[in-house]
Design a protein around this motif. Structure first.
Motif, PDB file in Angstrom:
ATOM      1  N   VAL A  16       0.862  -1.186   0.000  1.00 53.57           N
ATOM      2  CA  VAL A  16       0.000   0.000   0.000  1.00 53.57           C
ATOM      3  C   VAL A  16       0.894   1.232   0.000  1.00 53.57           C
ATOM      4  CG1 VAL A  16      -1.916   1.168   1.139  1.00 53.57           C
ATOM      5  CG2 VAL A  16      -1.729  -1.326   1.255  1.00 53.57           C
ATOM      6  N   LEU A 171       0.203   0.318   6.611  1.00 55.04           N
ATOM      7  CA  LEU A 171      -0.770   1.166   5.915  1.00 55.04           C
ATOM      8  C   LEU A 171      -0.533   2.639   6.239  1.00 55.04           C
ATOM      9  CD1 LEU A 171      -3.993  -0.916   6.689  1.00 55.04           C
ATOM     10  CD2 LEU A 171      -2.432  -1.146   4.740  1.00 55.04           C
ATOM     11  N   ILE A 211      -6.878   5.305   3.084  1.00 54.05           N
ATOM     12  CA  ILE A 211      -7.584   4.026   3.081  1.00 54.05           C
ATOM     13  C   ILE A 211      -9.077   4.329   3.137  1.00 54.05           C
ATOM     14  CG2 ILE A 211      -7.794   1.749   4.115  1.00 54.05           C
ATOM     15  CD1 ILE A 211      -4.936   2.394   3.373  1.00 54.05           C
ATOM     16  N   ALA A 216     -10.657  -0.744   3.225  1.00 51.15           N
ATOM     17  CA  ALA A 216     -10.439  -1.337   4.551  1.00 51.15           C
ATOM     18  C   ALA A 216     -11.235  -2.626   4.703  1.00 51.15           C
ATOM     19  CB  ALA A 216     -10.833  -0.340   5.632  1.00 51.15           C
TER      20      ALA A 216
END
Length: 409
Positions: A16, A171, A211, A216
């Motif tokens: 990510v 993340l 996100i 998620a």
């Protein structure tokens, strides 16, 4: 299959970099697996949506990385030729309506299962953060058709790639505020925060939502580990988002790793367990399903025993990744009436395993002393409701065909 007759197992790592959203996941997967593009568009066009959306999977280069974008375009009003990305509208759909839509949609059972599972996680998160009952949850941005199509497309790709396991990088948490149907909310949005419990995050100093709730929920559903397995690097893909961040490509990177036989063996885990004697079996059944969905929790088992004064009690045991120990402990305190939890490290050894599909039914392969054994997935066999004998005939047919294909490989 490789020369040993074992089907190669795939692992997918999600890096990510810029963020994680439903459209970025689909774009990255389709960049890595281009053979699925036309079939995915054809399948999505079978959904009963009016006006009919246009799904565009287009090459995109941000000046640094070449990848793809995944766009869902829907006419603003029937009859108008002007089209725009549907996420700019504000639709309001109840969870029950979306559930009924997915249940009635022309989807394979596994695709339907994945899509419903992802949306259920979203609904549970929304119910918790807004303090409402699950059946009354109303989606706003996530209720838009583009988000629904993102999730259905993700479900197709999860089913088709049929990977052995997933992992994910740390993340980027993002910061600032995001404008929603509820007004301005802090980043990450409340439902996103709920879904990201147990994931490792970091702050790279950039403003903006990194996100999304849909992203998620997909992550939560995949239950990715944080450890990259040993294996052989294979396909990779880049899914570009629609936002621009300074100094960094807004991409989700997908790396496909073919697992070598040596990578399937001993594994370090943690057992987290407790005893419960004052919670109803009905509520414990609910708690068990919630625990099984926790990030990093590999398995959950409930058994009966007798405690003090001859009372019937329950022993609850979780098998978790070491990095998820604290999250699992907190989930036990949140979901059960226990007042004490114990844990200890263990190791386990796995047989060489793989999963394939025979006539739309999943089959699990295992290597036992050089002999390949197969077992049909009971969840797929359970679709046959005629009789136990009919299910048994189907099981024998699928397993026989799987063994025959394995010998011919």
């Amino acid at each position: 299959m490789d020369v040993s007759g074992i089907k190669l197992m795939k692992h997918i790592h999600l890096d990510v970099v810029g963020g994680m959203a439903g459209d970025m996941f689909c774009a990255a997967m389709l960049d890595a697996f281009p053979d699925y593009r036309d079939e995915l568009v054809n399948r999505l066009n079978l959904l009963k949506i009016s006006p009919q959306p246009d799904v565009e999977i287009t090459p995109f280069n941000d000046g640094v990385l070449q990848g793809h974008q995944f766009k869902v375009l829907i006419e603003e009003q029937p009859g108008l030729s002007c089209k725009h990305q549907h996420q700019h509208q504000h639709q309001h759909r109840h969870w029950q309506d979306i559930r009924h839509f997915l249940e009635d949609a022309p989807l394979e059972p596994q695709v339907k299962e994945h899509a419903l599972g992802i949306f259920l996680l979203l609904a549970e998160a929304e119910a918790e953060v807004h303090g409402v009952k699950l059946e009354t949850v109303q989606f706003h941005e996530v209720g838009n058709w583009d988000s629904i199509i993102d999730i259905v497309a993700a479900a197709f790709l999860i089913h088709w790639t049929d990977v052995a396991d997933w992992s994910v990088s740390k993340l980027p948490i993002g910061k600032g505020q995001v404008l929603t149907a509820h007004g301005r909310l802090p980043i990450p949005a409340p439902a996103t925060r709920r879904l990201l419990r147990g994931f490792d995050v970091f702050d790279d100093g950039l403003e903006g939502e990194r996100i999304t709730p849909t992203g998620a929920a997909i992550l939560k559903y995949l239950k990715p580990s944080v450890k990259l397995p040993e294996g052989r690097m294979a396909e990779s893909g880049y899914g570009h988002g629609h936002k621009v961040f300074p100094g960094i490509s807004n991409v989700l990177c997908v790396q496909v790793i073919e697992l070598q036989k040596e990578s399937l063996g001993d594994e370090r885990l943690v057992v987290v367990e407790c005893e419960i004697d004052d919670q109803t079996p009905e509520d414990l059944a609910v708690a068990l399903e919630i625990l099984r969905s926790g990030s990093g929790i590999k398995d959950a088992q409930l058994s009966t025993s007798y405690g003090k004064k001859g009372r019937l009690s329950f022993s609850l045991q979780l098998l978790v990744l070491p990095a998820a120990k604290d999250t699992a402990i907190q989930m036990l305190f949140d979901q059960t009436s226990t007042i004490g939890v114990r844990w200890f490290p263990i190791q386990r050894r796995l047989l060489k395993r793989s999963v394939d599909s025979i006539s739309g039914n999943r089959v699990k392969y295992a290597q036992r002393g050089g002999v390949t054994t197969v077992k049909a997935e009971m969840d797929d066999i359970a679709r046959v409701t005629e009789s136990q004998d009919a299910r048994e005939r189907l099981r024998r047919h699928i397993e026989g065909k799987a063994l025959e294909e394995n010998r011919d490989a």
